[in-house]
Design a protein around this motif. Structure first.
Motif, PDB file in Angstrom:
ATOM      1  N   UNK A  74      43.691   9.261   0.048  1.00 43.73           N
ATOM      2  CA  UNK A  74      43.434   9.805  -1.288  1.00 43.73           C
ATOM      3  C   UNK A  74      44.232  11.088  -1.517  1.00 43.73           C
ATOM      4  N   UNK A  75      44.322  11.922  -0.505  1.00 42.61           N
ATOM      5  CA  UNK A  75      45.072  13.172  -0.616  1.00 42.61           C
ATOM      6  C   UNK A  75      46.558  12.900  -0.814  1.00 42.61           C
ATOM      7  N   UNK A  76      47.069  11.912  -0.077  1.00 38.16           N
ATOM      8  CA  UNK A  76      48.453  11.491  -0.231  1.00 38.16           C
ATOM      9  C   UNK A  76      48.746  11.092  -1.672  1.00 38.16           C
ATOM     10  N   UNK A  77      47.885  10.230  -2.203  1.00 39.87           N
ATOM     11  CA  UNK A  77      48.084   9.753  -3.573  1.00 39.87           C
ATOM     12  C   UNK A  77      48.044  10.918  -4.559  1.00 39.87           C
ATOM     13  N   UNK A  85      56.355  11.965  -7.023  1.00 40.77           N
ATOM     14  CA  UNK A  85      57.096  11.302  -5.957  1.00 40.77           C
ATOM     15  C   UNK A  85      56.312  10.104  -5.441  1.00 40.77           C
ATOM     16  N   UNK A  86      57.022   9.193  -4.762  1.00 42.55           N
ATOM     17  CA  UNK A  86      56.361   8.052  -4.145  1.00 42.55           C
ATOM     18  C   UNK A  86      55.720   8.486  -2.831  1.00 42.55           C
ATOM     19  N   UNK A  87      54.500   8.041  -2.597  1.00 44.15           N
ATOM     20  CA  UNK A  87      53.801   8.394  -1.361  1.00 44.15           C
ATOM     21  C   UNK A  87      54.266   7.503  -0.220  1.00 44.15           C
ATOM     22  N   UNK A  88      54.177   7.987   1.025  1.00 46.81           N
ATOM     23  CA  UNK A  88      54.511   7.143   2.176  1.00 46.81           C
ATOM     24  C   UNK A  88      53.631   5.903   2.202  1.00 46.81           C
ATOM     25  N   UNK A  89      54.147   4.833   2.773  1.00 42.87           N
ATOM     26  CA  UNK A  89      53.373   3.590   2.845  1.00 42.87           C
ATOM     27  C   UNK A  89      52.936   3.247   4.259  1.00 42.87           C
ATOM     28  N   UNK A  90      53.345   4.054   5.241  1.00 41.64           N
ATOM     29  CA  UNK A  90      52.915   3.828   6.615  1.00 41.64           C
ATOM     30  C   UNK A  90      51.523   4.420   6.815  1.00 41.64           C
ATOM     31  N   UNK A  91      50.780   3.932   7.802  1.00 39.62           N
ATOM     32  CA  UNK A  91      49.459   4.524   8.071  1.00 39.62           C
ATOM     33  C   UNK A  91      49.585   6.021   8.339  1.00 39.62           C
ATOM     34  N   UNK A 184      39.203  10.503  -7.709  1.00 37.97           N
ATOM     35  CA  UNK A 184      40.318   9.760  -7.128  1.00 37.97           C
ATOM     36  C   UNK A 184      39.895   9.033  -5.859  1.00 37.97           C
ATOM     37  N   UNK A 185      39.177   9.719  -4.995  1.00 42.33           N
ATOM     38  CA  UNK A 185      38.774   9.105  -3.733  1.00 42.33           C
ATOM     39  C   UNK A 185      37.756   7.991  -3.948  1.00 42.33           C
ATOM     40  N   UNK A 186      36.879   8.166  -4.914  1.00 43.37           N
ATOM     41  CA  UNK A 186      35.883   7.143  -5.204  1.00 43.37           C
ATOM     42  C   UNK A 186      36.549   5.868  -5.700  1.00 43.37           C
ATOM     43  N   UNK A 187      37.541   6.006  -6.570  1.00 46.76           N
ATOM     44  CA  UNK A 187      38.233   4.820  -7.070  1.00 46.76           C
ATOM     45  C   UNK A 187      39.006   4.143  -5.939  1.00 46.76           C
ATOM     46  N   UNK A 216      46.587   7.419 -15.570  1.00 45.26           N
ATOM     47  CA  UNK A 216      47.253   6.181 -15.145  1.00 45.26           C
ATOM     48  C   UNK A 216      48.220   6.380 -13.978  1.00 45.26           C
ATOM     49  N   UNK A 217      48.922   7.516 -13.964  1.00 43.50           N
ATOM     50  CA  UNK A 217      49.837   7.775 -12.861  1.00 43.50           C
ATOM     51  C   UNK A 217      49.119   7.967 -11.546  1.00 43.50           C
ATOM     52  N   UNK A 218      47.973   8.641 -11.586  1.00 39.90           N
ATOM     53  CA  UNK A 218      47.181   8.832 -10.376  1.00 39.90           C
ATOM     54  C   UNK A 218      46.620   7.495  -9.909  1.00 39.90           C
TER      55      UNK A 218
END
Length: 233
Positions: A74-77, A85-91, A184-187, A216-218
C-alpha cells in the motif's frame, strides 16, 4: 485480548509454511479429507483463512511478509501515485518492508471505529470474498470448522465469525478508514480477496472505491500492486 498483527498474519497465512514443517495434526488431516486446503494452526504451506475464502487467489503475499507486506504494498502504491511513477512489481524486500511508513502498518493504527485497523482489513477482505455469493453454506461451515481448530482465542474467532455472518456492505467497510492512507490500504486488501473480472466483485470494489473517495490514479497504483502480489499464485 486480541493481538491484531498476529490475527491479520494468521488470516493471510503468514508463517504457516514454517508451522507446517512437521507432520499434519489429526485435525488438519480431517480438514484435508473434507477438501479444506490445510488447517490454520500449521497445515498446508502458505494457507490461511483468506486462502480458504478465495481458493488461493491471494497469491504470495503471506509467504513474503503477511500484514507487514500488505502495508509495504500500500505504501508503494501511495508513493508511486504521489510521484507520478510506476511502482516496482517485484515482492517487497525485507528492507523495504522494514522502511514502510508507520501510517501503513495495519497493527500500528486505529480505525475510525476506535478498533485496531487490522480488524477493518480482515472485514474488508471477507466482504470482498463474499461479494459474489460464492461462499455458500457448506463452504462457510468448513471455514468455521477450520477457525475453531485454528488455535485463535475466543475474541479473535469472534472477529472472523462476525465478519463471515455480516453482509458485504461497502459503505460499512469504508466507514472504518479514518485517513486517506487507511482508505488506500483497505481497498488494496479488498482487491486481494476479490476476483476483479467477476461482475459482482468488481461492482463491490467500485462501490468501495467510491465510498473511500479514492483518486483514480491511486486506485490504478493499488491495482498494479495487487496484481503483482497475486502473480504466480
Amino acid at each position: 485480548m486480541i493481538d491484531p498483527k498476529t490475527l491479520l498474519d494468521r488470516f493471510l497465512g503468514a508463517g504457516t509454511a514454517e508451522r507446517a514443517a512437521g507432520a499434519l495434526s489429526s485435525a488438519d488431516q480431517k480438514l484435508s479429507g473434507m477438501g479444506v486446503p490445510g488447517g490454520l494452526a500449521g497445515a498446508a504451506a502458505g494457507a490461511g483463512i483468506l486462502a480458504l475464502l478465495v481458493g488461493g487467489k491471494a497469491g504470495k503475499i503471506a509467504r513474503y511478509g503477511g500484514a507487514a507486506a500488505l502495508g509495504a504494498l500500500a505504501y508503494r502504491a501511495w508513493q508511486s501515485w504521489q510521484q507520478g511513477q510506476a511502482a516496482p512489481t517485484a515482492p517487497p524486500a525485507p528492507g523495504e518492508i522494514a522502511a514502510t511508513d508507520a501510517r501503513f502498518l495495519p497493527h500500528a493504527t486505529t480505525g475510525a471505529d476506535g478498533q485496531p485497523f487490522a480488524l477493518a482489513l480482515i472485514r474488508g477482505m471477507i466482504g470482498a470474498a463474499k461479494a459474489d455469493g460464492h461462499v455458500d453454506a457448506e463452504e462457510s461451515r468448513r471455514i468455521f470448522d477450520a477457525v475453531e481448530r485454528s488455535g485463535l482465542g475466543p475474541e479473535e474467532k469472534a472477529v472472523i465469525f462476525q465478519a463471515m455472518n455480516a453482509p458485504s456492505d461497502p459503505e460499512a467497510i469504508a466507514a472504518a478508514a479514518s485517513t486517506p492512507e487507511q482508505a488506500a490500504e483497505l481497498w488494496l486488501a479488498a482487491r486481494l480477496a476479490a476476483t476483479p473480472d467477476h461482475p459482482a466483485e468488481r461492482a463491490y470494489l467500485d462501490a468501495l472505491a467510491h465510498r473511500l473517495k479514492l483518486d483514480p490514479g491511486l486506485r490504478a497504483a493499488l491495482e498494479s500492486q495487487a496484481a503483482a502480489a497475486q502473480a504466480g499464485g
